[in-house]
Design a protein around this motif. Structure first.
Motif, PDB file in Angstrom:
ATOM      1  N   VAL A   1       0.853  -1.189   0.000  1.00  0.00           N
ATOM      2  CA  VAL A   1       0.000   0.000   0.000  1.00  0.00           C
ATOM      3  C   VAL A   1       0.892   1.243   0.000  1.00  0.00           C
ATOM      4  O   VAL A   1       1.712   1.423   0.890  1.00  0.00           O
TER       5      VAL A   1
ATOM      6  N   MET B   1      -9.912   5.653  -0.900  1.00  0.00           N
ATOM      7  CA  MET B   1      -9.310   5.034  -2.070  1.00  0.00           C
ATOM      8  C   MET B   1      -7.923   4.554  -1.669  1.00  0.00           C
ATOM      9  O   MET B   1      -7.071   5.354  -1.260  1.00  0.00           O
ATOM     10  N   ILE B   2      -7.693   3.247  -1.736  1.00  0.00           N
ATOM     11  CA  ILE B   2      -6.415   2.660  -1.339  1.00  0.00           C
ATOM     12  C   ILE B   2      -5.576   2.446  -2.594  1.00  0.00           C
ATOM     13  O   ILE B   2      -5.960   1.698  -3.491  1.00  0.00           O
ATOM     14  N   ARG B   3      -4.443   3.146  -2.657  1.00  0.00           N
ATOM     15  CA  ARG B   3      -3.565   3.114  -3.829  1.00  0.00           C
ATOM     16  C   ARG B   3      -2.409   2.142  -3.591  1.00  0.00           C
ATOM     17  O   ARG B   3      -1.666   2.279  -2.629  1.00  0.00           O
TER      18      ARG B   3
ATOM     19  N   GLN C   1       0.067   0.202  -9.001  1.00  0.00           N
ATOM     20  CA  GLN C   1      -0.782   1.182  -9.689  1.00  0.00           C
ATOM     21  C   GLN C   1      -2.265   0.813  -9.699  1.00  0.00           C
ATOM     22  O   GLN C   1      -3.063   1.490 -10.348  1.00  0.00           O
ATOM     23  N   THR C   2      -2.649  -0.261  -9.014  1.00  0.00           N
ATOM     24  CA  THR C   2      -4.068  -0.569  -8.878  1.00  0.00           C
ATOM     25  C   THR C   2      -4.614   0.166  -7.659  1.00  0.00           C
ATOM     26  O   THR C   2      -3.857   0.676  -6.821  1.00  0.00           O
ATOM     27  N   SER C   3      -5.927   0.225  -7.550  1.00  0.00           N
ATOM     28  CA  SER C   3      -6.550   0.882  -6.402  1.00  0.00           C
ATOM     29  C   SER C   3      -7.927   0.278  -6.183  1.00  0.00           C
ATOM     30  O   SER C   3      -8.499  -0.335  -7.085  1.00  0.00           O
TER      31      SER C   3
END
Length: 241
Positions: free
Chosen positions: A152, A163-165, A169-171
């Motif tokens: 994370v 919103m967890i980034r 590069q996915t979230s």
């Protein structure tokens, strides 16, 4: 089950040895009860090096002697792509161990003792990364899922959602307060840099006056009165404290 799988790479120009290393690795992971991984095999250092530009390896096993791009050259290139990669050299030439220390491998696997050495290597790897690979279950209005905390980068608050980034590069989005997540994740190296952001310190590259820059170039707002605390925590993290 974790949403983050380990990315493992094996590189050896001998097809016979490559199959043997792959087989022993699978057997070793079975013994450890670990099946949450992707395994990528390469018969040349050049192909592995090219793939590393689009893939973030967690752990790689590299033969020392290969044409075009040898094991040492490959190790250097992989570190340039990902400084946190864990690397093990695989060879029968034990006299080259001291020369290999320049590339800071975490273990050496001798082909003549591959079952024994592979088991030791994976035990060492899991011991080294146990603290970092904490799988946290997040529950919210969009359902529940597991997330590996060391992957994370930061969490962004937007009204009633987070919103967890991730580092790949996915979230994904969850219903949860940033304050409650801060209280739970602070012991894992996360810091509230702004009313809207909770950031993993390991991904902070630079601390400016009113912003922070992450390793991937992302810039996030920072509360001015939190700058000193953030700088101190980032410095402690770099020193391993």
């Amino acid at each position: 089950m974790s949403t983050e799988k380990l990315e493992i790479g094996i590189c050896d120009d001998s097809i016979e040895d490559l199959k043997k290393i792959q087989s022993v690795f699978h057997q070793c992971m079975l013994e450890f009860g670990e099946n949450n991984f992707f395994l990528h095999v390469y018969s040349s250092g050049k192909s592995m090096c090219e793939d590393s530009k689009n893939r973030t390896f967690d752990l790689v096993f590299i033969d020392w002697e290969m044409p075009e791009v040898d094991g040492f050259d490959l190790a250097q290139r992989l570190y340039m792509e990902n400084s946190e990669i864990k690397l093990a050299f695989v060879s029968n030439h034990e006299n080259m161990v001291f020369e290999a220390y320049e590339y800071t491998p975490f273990w050496f696997v001798r082909k003549r003792c591959i079952e024994k050495d592979m088991r030791k290597a994976m035990q060492k790897y899991f011991d080294m990364t146990a603290a970092a690979q904490i799988h946290y279950k997040i529950e919210g209005g969009f359902g529940s899922r597991y997330v590996r905390l060391d992957k994370v980068m930061y969490v962004e608050s937007n009204k009633h959602t987070l919103m967890i980034r991730m580092s790949d590069q996915t979230s994904f989005m969850v219903y949860k307060s940033l304050q409650s997540l801060q209280q739970e994740w602070i012991k894992y190296g996360f810091i509230r840099t702004h009313k809207s952001y909770l950031v993993n310190c390991k991904y902070i590259k630079e601390v400016g006056i009113r912003t922070i820059r992450l390793l991937d170039g992302t810039e996030l707002d920072m509360s001015k009165n939190r700058r000193r605390e953030i700088v101190e925590l980032v410095n402690r993290q770099k020193k391993g404290g």
